[in-house]
Design a protein around this motif. Structure first.
Motif, short mmCIF file in Angstrom:
data_model
loop_
_atom_site.label_atom_id
_atom_site.label_comp_id
_atom_site.label_asym_id
_atom_site.label_seq_id
_atom_site.Cartn_x
_atom_site.Cartn_y
_atom_site.Cartn_z
N VAL A 1 0.95 -1.20 -0.05
CA VAL A 1 -0.12 0.02 -0.01
C VAL A 1 0.69 1.23 -0.21
CG1 VAL A 1 -1.60 1.25 1.39
CG2 VAL A 1 -2.09 -1.20 1.21
N SER A 2 0.60 2.39 -0.76
CA SER A 2 1.23 3.57 -0.96
C SER A 2 0.86 4.36 0.63
CB SER A 2 0.61 4.55 -1.87
OG SER A 2 0.84 5.88 -1.60
N LEU A 3 1.74 4.74 1.19
CA LEU A 3 1.80 5.06 2.68
C LEU A 3 1.41 6.75 2.58
CD1 LEU A 3 4.72 3.63 4.46
CD2 LEU A 3 2.41 3.03 4.53
N THR A 4 1.24 7.18 1.36
CA THR A 4 1.02 8.79 1.22
C THR A 4 -0.44 8.92 0.67
OG1 THR A 4 2.01 8.74 -1.36
CG2 THR A 4 3.17 9.45 0.82
N SER A 5 -0.91 7.87 -0.30
CA SER A 5 -2.28 7.96 -0.74
C SER A 5 -3.20 7.09 -0.49
CB SER A 5 -2.17 7.84 -2.51
OG SER A 5 -1.94 6.55 -2.58
N GLY A 6 -2.61 6.00 0.35
CA GLY A 6 -3.60 4.91 1.00
C GLY A 6 -4.05 3.80 -0.02
N ARG A 7 -3.57 4.04 -1.38
CA ARG A 7 -4.10 3.21 -2.28
C ARG A 7 -3.29 2.09 -2.43
NH1 ARG A 7 -4.80 6.32 -7.89
NH2 ARG A 7 -6.10 4.24 -8.33
N LEU A 8 -4.00 0.78 -3.10
CA LEU A 8 -3.00 -0.24 -3.08
C LEU A 8 -2.27 0.10 -4.29
CD1 LEU A 8 -2.95 -3.57 -2.61
CD2 LEU A 8 -4.59 -3.77 -4.62
N ALA A 9 -1.02 -0.31 -4.11
CA ALA A 9 0.01 -0.07 -5.24
C ALA A 9 0.56 -1.22 -5.71
CB ALA A 9 1.21 0.69 -4.54
N GLY A 10 0.32 -2.39 -5.12
CA GLY A 10 0.98 -3.72 -5.78
C GLY A 10 0.55 -4.74 -4.81
N LYS B 1 12.81 3.58 -4.55
CA LYS B 1 11.83 3.68 -3.98
C LYS B 1 11.90 2.69 -2.57
CE LYS B 1 7.97 5.11 -6.94
NZ LYS B 1 6.75 4.71 -7.52
N VAL B 2 11.38 2.98 -1.59
CA VAL B 2 11.24 2.01 -0.46
C VAL B 2 10.18 1.56 0.23
CG1 VAL B 2 12.25 1.97 2.02
CG2 VAL B 2 13.29 3.28 0.39
N VAL B 3 10.13 0.24 0.33
CA VAL B 3 9.06 -0.48 0.74
C VAL B 3 9.48 -1.17 2.11
CG1 VAL B 3 7.32 -2.34 0.48
CG2 VAL B 3 8.38 -1.34 -1.51
N SER C 1 3.49 2.25 10.71
CA SER C 1 3.23 2.89 9.38
C SER C 1 3.49 4.47 9.42
CB SER C 1 1.81 2.46 9.01
OG SER C 1 1.41 3.04 7.87
N GLU C 2 2.89 4.98 10.49
CA GLU C 2 3.41 6.41 10.71
C GLU C 2 4.64 6.87 10.81
OE1 GLU C 2 0.91 7.17 14.02
OE2 GLU C 2 -0.94 6.90 12.87
N MET C 3 5.55 5.94 11.43
CA MET C 3 6.93 6.37 11.53
C MET C 3 7.61 6.20 10.04
SD MET C 3 7.97 4.45 15.22
CE MET C 3 9.84 5.05 14.86
N LEU C 4 7.26 5.02 9.58
CA LEU C 4 7.82 5.01 8.00
C LEU C 4 7.47 6.06 7.12
CD1 LEU C 4 7.26 0.99 7.71
CD2 LEU C 4 9.58 2.22 7.67
N ALA C 5 6.24 6.43 7.14
CA ALA C 5 5.51 7.45 6.23
C ALA C 5 6.36 9.00 6.70
CB ALA C 5 4.05 7.69 6.51
N GLU D 1 7.94 5.18 0.67
CA GLU D 1 6.66 5.27 -0.25
C GLU D 1 5.55 4.19 0.11
OE1 GLU D 1 10.11 7.35 -1.91
OE2 GLU D 1 9.77 5.27 -1.02
N GLU D 2 6.12 2.92 0.47
CA GLU D 2 5.03 1.85 0.41
C GLU D 2 5.09 1.04 1.77
OE1 GLU D 2 5.32 -0.36 -3.12
OE2 GLU D 2 4.92 1.26 -4.48
#
Length: 471
Positions: A228-237, A409-411, A421-425, A430-431
């Motif tokens: 999941v994208s940590l910025t938009s909240g959408r499924l990325a892959g 990019k970083v997952v 999740s918040e700390m990573l964002a 990114e994900e």
């Protein structure tokens, strides 16, 4: 009756003749005796053979503690010194072992560089350990061969043989099974026979024999874990995960069958299956959702990886950039030109290359700058510990800074709660991937999840709680 040439009978006495043939079979008997002796006595070392040892133990009617002894790296020694000196080493070891055995003990040569010591009596765990230590101590002193001092290490498998294990042949087999466990230890060491370990090996052999049948009969299938994208909240892959539903044994753990298939090379067939099925599944997802496939180091180095990927992309029609190929750091043990050429060839295909489980293997922070990578996946152990450990948090931040400096990019893997999740964002990750966003699920569920994420976000930021519920 006897007759003359003219047909006249010469005598009426004695109408039958008995012929007696005598042959000296002494040589044959000696040869047979020699053959029989050769089956019981090893010609090179003078020790008992496997058969000779088993017969000798059986003849006593007593239990024995049996120790299978492997000479570590003896094959390498043989190559360096030559077979003649290698034979001399075996003879020297055999002589030392025979002296250690004394009158009551039995010594044998089970295979090329595997010897055996059997002592009367059923030893308990402590006594077995003491006996194994005494045998290992035999190798503390170098062996002198033609003026050369040769140091050897030994690994030992031990077993206390009794009627519970069956006949003496089973005792020897049990010691050899324990030796297999001892060989997994670097340098000298010993292991006692463990019935549970034997059961595990039997299960492994069964699974190995049924891998091909399982693949042919459709027992293998894929599940997908959301990214999941940590910025938009959408499924990325989503990452493709291989599963095996055995008809009688049930669900087989990937940790179990992957290691077996890597050992026998069948991982290349499983990898081909994964690429084909993953690409096919991803074609039913929205165009912004990628699919990731993890490549085994064995598959990367030995399989026809590029052909498998080309075939999967061609058959499915999936855009190459939507296929993310995840490699692990273990492939960098040998940093060869072949490694870099394969990575460059993958990049030329247009697929996305990600380095999986970063921080647990062989690559360094500076080394990844020379690799044609697109993404970096931070191992879940760092994500898990960074909340409570400032040092780990600093490491994650440093990795993030380095990756972004290289245009990667970083997952974050193993995200299980909102704080992680918040700390990573906040660090710019990114994900995220982990149970917070969804457990492994079917391709159809991934499609539904993507629709739910898009509906929830509506182009705006959404809460992690809502995303977790959707996953």
């Amino acid at each position: 009756p006897f007759e003359s040439r003219g047909g006249q009978g010469l005598s009426s006495v004695g109408s039958h003749v008995t012929c007696i043939s005598l042959r000296d079979v002494t040589a044959r008997r000696l040869y047979e005796t020699k053959l029989e002796e050769m089956t019981r006595i090893d010609d090179l070392t003078g020790l008992l053979t496997r058969r000779g040892l088993i017969d000798a133990m059986a003849a006593t009617g007593r239990g024995f503690s049996v120790f299978a002894i492997d000479l570590h790296r003896f094959g390498h020694l043989n190559e360096m010194l030559g077979r003649e000196k290698g034979d001399g080493v075996l003879q020297a070891v055999a002589a030392r072992l025979r002296r250690h055995a004394g009158i009551d003990g039995l010594t044998a040569r089970l295979a090329g560089d595997v010897l055996c010591f059997a002592t009367p009596g059923i030893e308990g765990e402590d006594a077995l350990a003491d006996s194994a230590a005494d045998l290992l101590a035999l190798f503390d002193t170098p062996f002198g061969i033609d003026g050369i001092k040769i140091e050897l290490n030994a690994r030992i498998g031990a077993c206390s043989g009794s009627d519970n294990l069956g006949h003496p042949g089973k005792w020897v087999e049990a010691a050899e099974l324990a030796l297999l466990d001892a060989k997994r230890v670097g340098g000298s060491g010993w292991r006692a026979y463990d019935p549970a370990s034997t059961l595990r090996r039997a299960r492994s052999r069964l699974l190995e024999a049924e891998l091909r049948t399982g693949l042919d009969q459709g027992q293998f299938f894929l599940l997908f874990q959301p990214q999941v994208s940590l910025t938009s909240g959408r499924l990325a892959g989503a990452e493709a995960l291989l599963r095996w539903q055995h008809p009688t044994l049930g669900m087989i753990s990937p940790a179990e069958f992957i290691s077996i298939s890597e050992a026998n090379g069948f991982i290349c067939d499983l990898g081909q299956f994964m690429f084909r099925e993953a690409c096919k599944a991803a074609t039913s997802w929205p165009s912004h959702v990628s699919v990731a496939v993890n490549i085994s180091p064995v598959q990367f180095l030995r399989g026809d990886l590029l052909s498998d990927i080309r075939a999967a992309l061609a058959a499915s029609g999936l855009a190459p950039h939507r296929l993310h190929v995840e490699i692990t750091e273990s492939i960098f043990v040998e940093r060869s030109e072949e490694l870099f050429s394969k990575l460059d060839a993958l990049r030329d295909l247009g697929v996305t290359i990600a380095l999986d489980d970063f921080g647990t293997g062989y690559s360094s922070l500076s080394y990844i700058s020379s690799l044609p990578l697109d993404k970096l996946k931070i191992d879940q152990s760092f994500v898990r510990e960074m909340v409570s450990d400032p040092a780990t948090q600093s490491i994650v931040q440093a990795v993030m800074t380095l990756a972004h400096g290289l245009g990667l990019k970083v997952v974050g893997e193993g995200v299980e709660n909102a704080l992680q999740s918040e700390m990573l964002a906040a660090m710019g990750c990114e994900e995220g991937q982990g149970y917070l966003f969804g457990r492994p699920q079917s391709a159809r569920q991934i499609q539904a999840l993507s629709a739910a994420h898009s509906l929830l976000s509506g182009g705006h930021d959404v809460s992690l709680g809502a995303l977790a519920q959707a996953g």
